[in-house]
Scaffold this motif. Structure first.
Motif, short mmCIF file in Angstrom:
data_model
loop_
_atom_site.label_atom_id
_atom_site.label_comp_id
_atom_site.label_asym_id
_atom_site.label_seq_id
_atom_site.Cartn_x
_atom_site.Cartn_y
_atom_site.Cartn_z
N ARG A 126 0.84 -1.19 0.00
CA ARG A 126 0.00 0.00 0.00
C ARG A 126 0.88 1.25 0.00
NH1 ARG A 126 -2.72 -3.09 4.07
NH2 ARG A 126 -4.90 -3.55 3.57
N ARG A 127 0.30 2.36 -0.40
CA ARG A 127 0.96 3.63 -0.21
C ARG A 127 0.66 4.08 1.21
NH1 ARG A 127 -0.35 9.49 -3.08
NH2 ARG A 127 1.32 10.66 -2.00
N VAL A 128 1.70 4.32 1.98
CA VAL A 128 1.55 4.72 3.38
C VAL A 128 2.24 6.05 3.57
CG1 VAL A 128 2.00 4.11 5.79
CG2 VAL A 128 1.51 2.30 4.12
N THR A 129 1.46 7.06 3.96
CA THR A 129 2.02 8.40 4.22
C THR A 129 1.82 8.74 5.68
OG1 THR A 129 1.45 9.13 1.98
CG2 THR A 129 1.95 10.83 3.61
N SER A 130 2.90 9.08 6.35
CA SER A 130 2.83 9.56 7.73
C SER A 130 3.02 11.07 7.74
CB SER A 130 3.90 8.89 8.61
OG SER A 130 3.67 7.50 8.72
N SER A 131 2.14 11.77 8.42
CA SER A 131 2.23 13.23 8.51
C SER A 131 2.64 13.62 9.91
CB SER A 131 0.88 13.86 8.16
OG SER A 131 0.95 15.27 8.27
N LEU A 132 3.76 14.35 10.02
CA LEU A 132 4.28 14.80 11.31
C LEU A 132 4.09 16.30 11.43
CD1 LEU A 132 7.67 12.83 11.35
CD2 LEU A 132 5.36 11.99 11.82
N ALA A 133 3.81 16.74 12.64
CA ALA A 133 3.51 18.16 12.85
C ALA A 133 4.73 19.05 12.65
CB ALA A 133 2.94 18.38 14.25
N GLY A 134 5.93 18.50 12.85
CA GLY A 134 7.14 19.29 12.70
C GLY A 134 7.53 20.07 13.93
N ARG A 135 7.03 19.66 15.09
CA ARG A 135 7.34 20.39 16.32
C ARG A 135 8.63 19.92 16.97
NH1 ARG A 135 1.13 20.31 18.69
NH2 ARG A 135 0.29 21.86 17.23
N VAL A 136 9.17 18.80 16.52
CA VAL A 136 10.44 18.28 17.03
C VAL A 136 11.49 18.46 15.95
CG1 VAL A 136 11.64 16.23 17.87
CG2 VAL A 136 9.26 16.62 18.53
N ALA A 137 12.65 18.98 16.32
CA ALA A 137 13.67 19.31 15.34
C ALA A 137 14.18 18.09 14.59
CB ALA A 137 14.84 20.02 16.02
N GLN A 138 14.38 16.98 15.29
CA GLN A 138 14.88 15.76 14.67
C GLN A 138 13.96 14.60 15.05
OE1 GLN A 138 19.00 15.75 16.12
NE2 GLN A 138 19.67 16.49 14.12
N PRO A 139 12.80 14.50 14.41
CA PRO A 139 11.85 13.44 14.77
C PRO A 139 12.35 12.07 14.32
CG PRO A 139 11.11 14.58 12.80
CD PRO A 139 12.32 15.34 13.31
N ARG A 140 11.83 11.04 14.96
CA ARG A 140 12.09 9.67 14.53
C ARG A 140 11.15 9.39 13.36
NH1 ARG A 140 11.92 7.16 20.66
NH2 ARG A 140 14.04 7.72 21.27
N LEU A 141 11.72 9.19 12.19
CA LEU A 141 10.91 9.07 10.99
C LEU A 141 10.36 7.65 10.83
CD1 LEU A 141 13.04 11.12 8.43
CD2 LEU A 141 11.10 11.88 9.81
N PRO A 142 9.10 7.53 10.48
CA PRO A 142 8.50 6.21 10.26
C PRO A 142 8.84 5.68 8.87
CG PRO A 142 6.86 7.93 9.97
CD PRO A 142 8.12 8.62 10.39
N ALA A 143 8.50 4.41 8.64
CA ALA A 143 8.66 3.81 7.32
C ALA A 143 7.65 4.42 6.36
CB ALA A 143 8.46 2.30 7.41
#
Length: 257
Positions: free
Chosen positions: A26-43
């Protein structure tokens, strides 16, 4: 068939769901708010930043052909959760909230539940003078007016003004151990803890350490989930909900808050 899933939020559960879905093609898109400078990125695919309110999210769902939305944001991210509910209603895209269970008090806890950080600030002068503040860097300003209280605030990134006059910032990211939390409370002579009911094992040890030391804990209770939106308590529940959608059957409510 579910071809594109949008996962809102950078929580542990959101990352685990993305990791489970990506191998399914499937196409999986994770949307992060951007409030953390170096977030842990999902797959999978990742977008960072807001959508521009419910109208912007509605447009994004349509343009990107999203078939299902899973709101895996922080339990206190009421704004995006409300926007997701409005956008889902406008587009007809199925929406699920993935939200881990909250903390549960046990014998020996000295909890003081409140509905907001402002209410927590009102309580503090009568509870202690050395406060361990674990409610997130964006909420520290609610305590900026308090004199005569020393704050130890823990956050991933440095907080921005307004800030309390007596403040020490500890930059750290969980999970935290019980031994570590015990040592921290003793080292800083903490006499009261302030936290949000975020739930999860990563931050629970501080509550155990506070209980062992007999410390009062001011707990900000969660905002409610948008009315009518089903809730999954774990990744397995979210996967089951998506499987039901994928099979063409109407998904049964997972749970409600």
């Amino acid at each position: 068939m579910i071809r594109h899933v949008l996962i809102l939020g950078g929580t542990t559960e959101g990352r685990a769901l993305a990791a489970a879905l990506v191998p399914s093609a499937r196409r999986v898109t994770s949307s992060l708010a951007g409030r953390v400078a170096q977030p842990r990125l999902p797959a999978g695919e990742v977008r960072i930043g807001g959508f521009g309110g419910p109208d912007g999210l509605t447009a994004w769902l349509r343009v990107e052909g999203v078939d299902a939305v899973v709101d895996a944001t922080h339990p206190f991210a009421a704004g995006i959760s409300g926007n997701a509910a409005l956008a889902a209603a406008a587009t007809g895209v199925p929406l699920l909230v993935l939200r881990r269970p909250g903390f549960t008090p046990v014998d020996g806890d000295r909890w003081h539940p409140v509905n907001s950080l402002a209410a927590a600030a009102e309580l503090l002068p009568g509870l202690g003078q050395r406060v361990f503040l674990t409610s997130g860097r964006q909420g520290i300003g609610a305590f900026a007016h308090l004199d005569g209280i020393h704050f130890l605030a823990r956050s991933v990134d440095p907080p921005e003004p307004p800030l309390p006059p007596s403040l020490e910032v500890l930059l750290d990211r969980g999970p935290f151990t019980l031994d570590g939390e015990r040592a921290l409370l003793r080292q800083h002579r903490i006499d009261v803890l302030v936290t949000k009911d975020s739930g999860g094992a990563a931050t629970a040890p501080k509550l155990t350490a506070a209980r062992e030391l007999g410390l009062p804990v001011v707990v900000v209770v969660r905002p409610p989930v948008p009315e009518g939106v089903p809730v999954a308590r774990d990744v397995e529940g979210a996967l089951h909900w998506l499987e039901q959608l994928d099979s063409g059957s109407a998904p049964t409510p997972v749970s409600s808050e």
